[in-house]
Design a protein around this motif. Structure first.
Motif, PDB file in Angstrom:
ATOM      1  N   ILE A   1      36.010 -21.523 -71.668  1.00 22.05           N
ATOM      2  CA  ILE A   1      37.042 -22.145 -70.844  1.00 22.05           C
ATOM      3  C   ILE A   1      36.854 -23.646 -70.672  1.00 22.05           C
ATOM      4  CG2 ILE A   1      35.870 -21.762 -68.625  1.00 22.05           C
ATOM      5  CD1 ILE A   1      38.705 -21.010 -67.515  1.00 22.05           C
ATOM      6  N   PHE A   2      35.631 -24.151 -70.814  1.00 21.70           N
ATOM      7  CA  PHE A   2      35.372 -25.552 -70.485  1.00 21.70           C
ATOM      8  C   PHE A   2      35.371 -26.475 -71.698  1.00 21.70           C
ATOM      9  CE2 PHE A   2      32.739 -29.179 -69.041  1.00 21.70           C
ATOM     10  CZ  PHE A   2      33.406 -29.481 -67.863  1.00 21.70           C
TER      11      PHE A   2
ATOM     12  N   PRO B   1      40.240 -29.548 -73.677  1.00 29.48           N
ATOM     13  CA  PRO B   1      41.226 -29.895 -72.633  1.00 29.48           C
ATOM     14  C   PRO B   1      42.269 -28.797 -72.464  1.00 29.48           C
ATOM     15  CG  PRO B   1      40.833 -31.777 -74.075  1.00 29.48           C
ATOM     16  CD  PRO B   1      40.134 -30.610 -74.707  1.00 29.48           C
ATOM     17  N   TRP B   2      42.737 -28.630 -71.228  1.00 29.44           N
ATOM     18  CA  TRP B   2      43.688 -27.560 -70.930  1.00 29.44           C
ATOM     19  C   TRP B   2      45.119 -28.005 -71.201  1.00 29.44           C
ATOM     20  CZ3 TRP B   2      41.503 -25.714 -65.555  1.00 29.44           C
ATOM     21  CH2 TRP B   2      40.296 -25.044 -65.774  1.00 29.44           C
TER      22      TRP B   2
ATOM     23  N   LYS C   1      45.735 -23.470 -72.832  1.00 30.09           N
ATOM     24  CA  LYS C   1      45.829 -22.490 -71.740  1.00 30.09           C
ATOM     25  C   LYS C   1      46.301 -21.138 -72.283  1.00 30.09           C
ATOM     26  CE  LYS C   1      46.648 -25.462 -67.725  1.00 30.09           C
ATOM     27  NZ  LYS C   1      47.608 -25.846 -66.657  1.00 30.09           N
TER      28      LYS C   1
ATOM     29  N   PRO D   1      42.659 -21.291 -63.394  1.00 27.40           N
ATOM     30  CA  PRO D   1      41.564 -20.333 -63.595  1.00 27.40           C
ATOM     31  C   PRO D   1      41.736 -19.053 -62.788  1.00 27.40           C
ATOM     32  CG  PRO D   1      40.697 -22.545 -63.274  1.00 27.40           C
ATOM     33  CD  PRO D   1      42.153 -22.599 -62.924  1.00 27.40           C
TER      34      PRO D   1
ATOM     35  N   LEU E   1      38.318 -35.296 -67.343  1.00 29.49           N
ATOM     36  CA  LEU E   1      38.408 -33.859 -67.643  1.00 29.49           C
ATOM     37  C   LEU E   1      39.756 -33.245 -67.288  1.00 29.49           C
ATOM     38  CD1 LEU E   1      34.892 -32.738 -66.353  1.00 29.49           C
ATOM     39  CD2 LEU E   1      35.594 -33.033 -68.738  1.00 29.49           C
TER      40      LEU E   1
ATOM     41  N   GLU F   1      42.405 -31.128 -65.452  1.00 32.31           N
ATOM     42  CA  GLU F   1      42.315 -29.910 -64.635  1.00 32.31           C
ATOM     43  C   GLU F   1      40.946 -29.246 -64.710  1.00 32.31           C
ATOM     44  OE1 GLU F   1      45.844 -27.149 -64.309  1.00 32.31           O
ATOM     45  OE2 GLU F   1      46.359 -28.240 -66.150  1.00 32.31           O
ATOM     46  N   ARG F   2      40.262 -29.439 -65.834  1.00 31.03           N
ATOM     47  CA  ARG F   2      38.945 -28.805 -65.987  1.00 31.03           C
ATOM     48  C   ARG F   2      37.953 -29.262 -64.928  1.00 31.03           C
ATOM     49  NH1 ARG F   2      36.860 -30.076 -71.747  1.00 31.03           N
ATOM     50  NH2 ARG F   2      38.080 -31.986 -71.392  1.00 31.03           N
ATOM     51  N   SER F   3      38.187 -30.415 -64.332  1.00 27.56           N
ATOM     52  CA  SER F   3      37.255 -30.945 -63.332  1.00 27.56           C
ATOM     53  C   SER F   3      37.100 -30.002 -62.144  1.00 27.56           C
ATOM     54  CB  SER F   3      37.724 -32.320 -62.848  1.00 27.56           C
ATOM     55  OG  SER F   3      38.986 -32.228 -62.201  1.00 27.56           O
TER      56      SER F   3
ATOM     57  N   LEU G   1      36.475 -26.953 -62.152  1.00 26.72           N
ATOM     58  CA  LEU G   1      35.356 -26.044 -62.374  1.00 26.72           C
ATOM     59  C   LEU G   1      34.047 -26.651 -61.889  1.00 26.72           C
ATOM     60  CD1 LEU G   1      36.206 -24.741 -65.971  1.00 26.72           C
ATOM     61  CD2 LEU G   1      36.740 -23.676 -63.762  1.00 26.72           C
TER      62      LEU G   1
END
Length: 298
Positions: free
Chosen positions: A67-68, A71-72, A77, A134, A256, A258-260, A262
């Protein structure tokens, strides 16, 4: 037991398979890799090879795109969602086609199910699902897996936190920075990380596999979450390195996207259901884990 495993060649799956072999189980591992079959292990590349699951006693489903790593984007996604749902849907269909389905279905999920939590208490499996990507990903994954549940099959959903081990996972990405003295807290460092050692993660899966009363959702996290600031200091201390850097939240969000979340979401989670059912963790606190188990990272 005869066990079908998806995601059996990753950081967690490889160690889990070895432990299952050591305990005398026979495994069929779904993988795209070309691997040589061992005495107790066979490999398959497609679930379409099976008409049903009558030959298996249990299924462990850990497959899913990391998932990480990327980039989303909307495309990524969808890939993250499809990599989890497609295999799970195929497994559920095979459960339904089985006259004697496996008695246990252990299916992956993550603590991302909860999203960003408050600071006033610790949270357990009764906590509601979050609202961001997520959380919705985990929710759909879990709802799909639960369709395999029947009078013959129990379903356990494993909501995994940050898994720590010396040879892979999150620490593999962190250690180079810390070894060069570039470690530091993320954001204000107050956010709690729900973590678990890889060894305890494997032990919890084995516990759920063998405990016939276990079913439903479980937090696979250590009993004591830790703030990012404390995580930073304890890892730096274990490595005998300074860790004075600080990456502001806005830079993490800028780099990052949206990943930030996490890294910045606050998740003071506890494994309430595992503790209630008598599971005994080997690693309760990060400091104990680093000092007693993780000396090899030095």
């Amino acid at each position: 037991m005869y066990i079908l495993i998806t995601g059996g060649t990753g950081f967690i799956g490889t160690a889990l398979c070895q432990e299952l072999i050591n305990q005398g189980h026979y495994l069929t591992v779904l993988t795209r890799q070309s691997l040589t079959a061992q005495e107790a292990v066979s490999y398959c590349q497609n679930l379409a090879d099976f008409q049903d699951l009558n030959q298996f006693d249990a299924v462990i489903n850990l497959a899913g795109e990391p998932i990480f790593d990327k980039p989303w984007t909307d495309q990524q996604k969808q890939k993250l969602l499809s990599s989890r749902l497609n295999i799970t849907e195929q497994l559920v269909e095979l459960f339904h086609k089985s006259e004697q389905p496996p008695h246990t279905f252990i299916s992956g999920s993550a603590t991302g199910f909860y999203g960003d939590l408050g600071f006033t208490k610790k949270y357990d499996e009764q906590t509601a699902c979050g609202t961001k990507f997520p959380a919705l990903l985990c929710q759909q994954w879990e709802e799909t897996a639960l369709q395999a549940e029947s009078s013959q099959t129990r379903v356990c959903l494993v909501r995994t936190g940050i898994v720590l081990g010396p040879t892979g996972g999150a620490l593999q990405k962190m250690l180079p920075l810390y070894k060069f003295g570039l470690g530091g807290k993320l954001g204000n460092g107050k956010q709690h990380w729900a973590w678990i050692s890889r060894n305890d993660h494997i032990r919890t899966i084995l516990f759920l596999l063998n405990n016939k009363q276990s079913q439903g959702a479980y937090n696979l996290v250590a009993p004591n979450s830790i703030s990012n600031a404390d995580f930073n200091q304890q890892l730096a201390k274990a490595l005998k390195r300074p860790a004075f850097f600080n990456v502001p939240s806005f830079l993490l969000k800028l780099g990052l996207g949206e990943r930030s979340q996490l890294l910045l979401d606050n998740q003071p989670l506890i494994p309430q259901r595992l503790m209630d059912e008598g599971f005994e963790f080997q690693h309760h606190t990060l400091g104990e884990y680093l000092s007693n188990t993780f000396l090899s990272i030095k």
